[in-house]
Design a protein around this motif. Sequence first.
Motif, PDB file in Angstrom:
ATOM      1  N   ARG A  52       0.805  -1.210   0.000  1.00 37.81           N
ATOM      2  CA  ARG A  52       0.000   0.000   0.000  1.00 37.81           C
ATOM      3  C   ARG A  52       0.848   1.274   0.000  1.00 37.81           C
ATOM      4  O   ARG A  52       0.325   2.371   0.189  1.00 37.81           O
ATOM      5  CB  ARG A  52      -0.922   0.011   1.223  1.00 37.81           C
ATOM      6  CG  ARG A  52      -1.801  -1.218   1.367  1.00 37.81           C
ATOM      7  CD  ARG A  52      -2.795  -1.073   2.502  1.00 37.81           C
ATOM      8  NE  ARG A  52      -3.730   0.004   2.266  1.00 37.81           N
ATOM      9  CZ  ARG A  52      -4.874  -0.127   1.599  1.00 37.81           C
ATOM     10  NH1 ARG A  52      -5.210  -1.308   1.085  1.00 37.81           N
ATOM     11  NH2 ARG A  52      -5.675   0.900   1.437  1.00 37.81           N
ATOM     12  N   ASP A  53       2.162   1.149  -0.213  1.00 34.71           N
ATOM     13  CA  ASP A  53       3.041   2.305  -0.045  1.00 34.71           C
ATOM     14  C   ASP A  53       3.476   2.925  -1.364  1.00 34.71           C
ATOM     15  O   ASP A  53       4.549   3.518  -1.466  1.00 34.71           O
ATOM     16  CB  ASP A  53       4.265   1.929   0.788  1.00 34.71           C
ATOM     17  CG  ASP A  53       5.057   0.778   0.185  1.00 34.71           C
ATOM     18  OD1 ASP A  53       4.565   0.176  -0.796  1.00 34.71           O
ATOM     19  OD2 ASP A  53       6.156   0.493   0.685  1.00 34.71           O
ATOM     20  N   HIS A  54       2.651   2.782  -2.415  1.00 36.40           N
ATOM     21  CA  HIS A  54       2.956   3.398  -3.700  1.00 36.40           C
ATOM     22  C   HIS A  54       1.926   4.482  -4.018  1.00 36.40           C
ATOM     23  O   HIS A  54       0.752   4.371  -3.660  1.00 36.40           O
ATOM     24  CB  HIS A  54       2.979   2.357  -4.817  1.00 36.40           C
ATOM     25  CG  HIS A  54       4.103   1.380  -4.687  1.00 36.40           C
ATOM     26  ND1 HIS A  54       3.964   0.178  -4.024  1.00 36.40           N
ATOM     27  CD2 HIS A  54       5.393   1.433  -5.119  1.00 36.40           C
ATOM     28  CE1 HIS A  54       5.110  -0.468  -4.057  1.00 36.40           C
ATOM     29  NE2 HIS A  54       5.994   0.261  -4.710  1.00 36.40           N
ATOM     30  N   ASP A  55       2.387   5.514  -4.705  1.00 33.27           N
ATOM     31  CA  ASP A  55       1.485   6.586  -5.134  1.00 33.27           C
ATOM     32  C   ASP A  55       0.703   6.192  -6.381  1.00 33.27           C
ATOM     33  O   ASP A  55      -0.451   6.586  -6.553  1.00 33.27           O
ATOM     34  CB  ASP A  55       2.281   7.862  -5.429  1.00 33.27           C
ATOM     35  CG  ASP A  55       3.065   8.344  -4.217  1.00 33.27           C
ATOM     36  OD1 ASP A  55       2.441   8.503  -3.152  1.00 33.27           O
ATOM     37  OD2 ASP A  55       4.284   8.541  -4.347  1.00 33.27           O
ATOM     38  N   TYR A  56       1.362   5.421  -7.256  1.00 38.96           N
ATOM     39  CA  TYR A  56       0.742   5.000  -8.512  1.00 38.96           C
ATOM     40  C   TYR A  56       1.045   3.528  -8.782  1.00 38.96           C
ATOM     41  O   TYR A  56       2.123   3.034  -8.419  1.00 38.96           O
ATOM     42  CB  TYR A  56       1.240   5.849  -9.690  1.00 38.96           C
ATOM     43  CG  TYR A  56       0.799   7.289  -9.622  1.00 38.96           C
ATOM     44  CD1 TYR A  56      -0.458   7.673 -10.087  1.00 38.96           C
ATOM     45  CD2 TYR A  56       1.636   8.270  -9.092  1.00 38.96           C
ATOM     46  CE1 TYR A  56      -0.869   8.997 -10.021  1.00 38.96           C
ATOM     47  CE2 TYR A  56       1.237   9.591  -9.019  1.00 38.96           C
ATOM     48  CZ  TYR A  56      -0.022   9.943  -9.489  1.00 38.96           C
ATOM     49  OH  TYR A  56      -0.439  11.258  -9.420  1.00 38.96           O
ATOM     50  N   TYR A  57       0.092   2.874  -9.439  1.00 39.70           N
ATOM     51  CA  TYR A  57       0.208   1.450  -9.789  1.00 39.70           C
ATOM     52  C   TYR A  57       0.018   1.297 -11.296  1.00 39.70           C
ATOM     53  O   TYR A  57      -1.013   1.696 -11.844  1.00 39.70           O
ATOM     54  CB  TYR A  57      -0.855   0.639  -9.043  1.00 39.70           C
ATOM     55  CG  TYR A  57      -0.660   0.608  -7.548  1.00 39.70           C
ATOM     56  CD1 TYR A  57      -0.130  -0.504  -6.912  1.00 39.70           C
ATOM     57  CD2 TYR A  57      -1.003   1.715  -6.757  1.00 39.70           C
ATOM     58  CE1 TYR A  57       0.060  -0.526  -5.528  1.00 39.70           C
ATOM     59  CE2 TYR A  57      -0.814   1.711  -5.385  1.00 39.70           C
ATOM     60  CZ  TYR A  57      -0.276   0.578  -4.775  1.00 39.70           C
ATOM     61  OH  TYR A  57      -0.090   0.562  -3.418  1.00 39.70           O
ATOM     62  N   TRP A  58       1.017   0.723 -11.952  1.00 39.87           N
ATOM     63  CA  TRP A  58       0.927   0.416 -13.381  1.00 39.87           C
ATOM     64  C   TRP A  58       0.470  -1.025 -13.570  1.00 39.87           C
ATOM     65  O   TRP A  58       0.822  -1.903 -12.789  1.00 39.87           O
ATOM     66  CB  TRP A  58       2.293   0.545 -14.047  1.00 39.87           C
ATOM     67  CG  TRP A  58       2.772   1.931 -14.310  1.00 39.87           C
ATOM     68  CD1 TRP A  58       3.645   2.661 -13.537  1.00 39.87           C
ATOM     69  CD2 TRP A  58       2.433   2.757 -15.423  1.00 39.87           C
ATOM     70  NE1 TRP A  58       3.857   3.891 -14.101  1.00 39.87           N
ATOM     71  CE2 TRP A  58       3.139   3.979 -15.266  1.00 39.87           C
ATOM     72  CE3 TRP A  58       1.612   2.588 -16.545  1.00 39.87           C
ATOM     73  CZ2 TRP A  58       3.038   5.018 -16.182  1.00 39.87           C
ATOM     74  CZ3 TRP A  58       1.518   3.624 -17.456  1.00 39.87           C
ATOM     75  CH2 TRP A  58       2.221   4.823 -17.266  1.00 39.87           C
ATOM     76  N   LEU A  59      -0.274  -1.262 -14.632  1.00 41.73           N
ATOM     77  CA  LEU A  59      -0.595  -2.618 -15.081  1.00 41.73           C
ATOM     78  C   LEU A  59      -0.148  -2.731 -16.541  1.00 41.73           C
ATOM     79  O   LEU A  59      -0.533  -1.906 -17.381  1.00 41.73           O
ATOM     80  CB  LEU A  59      -2.094  -2.895 -14.980  1.00 41.73           C
ATOM     81  CG  LEU A  59      -2.563  -4.265 -15.492  1.00 41.73           C
ATOM     82  CD1 LEU A  59      -2.043  -5.381 -14.594  1.00 41.73           C
ATOM     83  CD2 LEU A  59      -4.085  -4.331 -15.580  1.00 41.73           C
ATOM     84  N   ILE A  60       0.684  -3.734 -16.836  1.00 41.03           N
ATOM     85  CA  ILE A  60       1.153  -3.974 -18.203  1.00 41.03           C
ATOM     86  C   ILE A  60       0.923  -5.441 -18.542  1.00 41.03           C
ATOM     87  O   ILE A  60       1.381  -6.329 -17.812  1.00 41.03           O
ATOM     88  CB  ILE A  60       2.642  -3.611 -18.367  1.00 41.03           C
ATOM     89  CG1 ILE A  60       2.878  -2.138 -17.997  1.00 41.03           C
ATOM     90  CG2 ILE A  60       3.106  -3.894 -19.788  1.00 41.03           C
ATOM     91  CD1 ILE A  60       4.324  -1.687 -18.118  1.00 41.03           C
ATOM     92  N   GLU A  61       0.213  -5.694 -19.623  1.00 46.95           N
ATOM     93  CA  GLU A  61      -0.060  -7.081 -20.017  1.00 46.95           C
ATOM     94  C   GLU A  61       1.143  -7.670 -20.745  1.00 46.95           C
ATOM     95  O   GLU A  61       1.936  -6.950 -21.354  1.00 46.95           O
ATOM     96  CB  GLU A  61      -1.308  -7.129 -20.894  1.00 46.95           C
ATOM     97  CG  GLU A  61      -2.564  -6.702 -20.146  1.00 46.95           C
ATOM     98  CD  GLU A  61      -3.830  -6.837 -20.980  1.00 46.95           C
ATOM     99  OE1 GLU A  61      -3.717  -7.109 -22.195  1.00 46.95           O
ATOM    100  OE2 GLU A  61      -4.915  -6.652 -20.411  1.00 46.95           O
TER     101      GLU A  61
END
Length: 280
Positions: free
Chosen positions: A82-91
């Motif tokens: 939970r300690d990230h400002d942004y979350y990327w998703l890459i397929e």
Amino acid sequence: MRECVIIRCLSVGARERQMRQILTRQFGADSVYFVCDSDCEESAHLVSLPRYLASSGFKVNIDRLGWRCGDHCFYAILSKSRDHDYYWLIENDVYLDEPAVGKLRLESAQRCEDLLIHGFAAGASGKTWDKHYRHYYDEPAYGGLFPVVRLSHKAVAYLGQERLRLAQRFDGTRYYPNDESFVCSRLHNNGFHCGALQATTEGYFNLTRKLEKNVAPGMLHHPVSTCPREIVNKDKRRLRKNFYRLRWARVYRFLRASYRENNGDGRLLARYIAALLFLS
């Protein structure tokens, strides 16, 4: 700004490990995760999506739920970190290399939207997904292409609560919003800031399959594979269906797009034509 990245895949093979190496050099080893849509052995940086869905209350009786609703990958990783400002998703069928990821990060460092996605626009991508979304929500639908997505921490937390409420409202029909319509629409209609990624528009980023050997380096491409047989096998059913229903214009547009986006690859075009005529 602290960012992490999720590699979405069915299993972890050579291609996925190569992606992780590239992404690790940009994001750091502790900020790269796998979410696999299979019952795999879990670890600190690898999550089995079916196991997570079964234990978290998100699971509904929909075929290919993991494929349809990739937003669940965000909630799975948020539950671990939970300690990230942004979350990327890459397929895993996205082509990326060091320069391409560098462009992606350079753009993201200058932007603060809660959602960044390729082709963000009003209207889900097709009548089907619009209908599925509006089956549950009486509001306009929005969409984008989901293979590369960035969400803020606040957006992931909000969407997780909303998806859980939706799962509890599931009425047993085939209607259930997919990832693009659910994420884009709920965020845009509820005061979050949404925008279109620019880095993805440099290469061919759409639904026309490409061979990795045919794509230009330094750009993001989707979908990409190393196997021509795999590419043709995934497309031939739709291709034949359009041909034998006399939708020849669609067949022509499909073959033209494949030829153009594969850098004039005549061998791949011949494979498609052979599959169309049941010769392979």
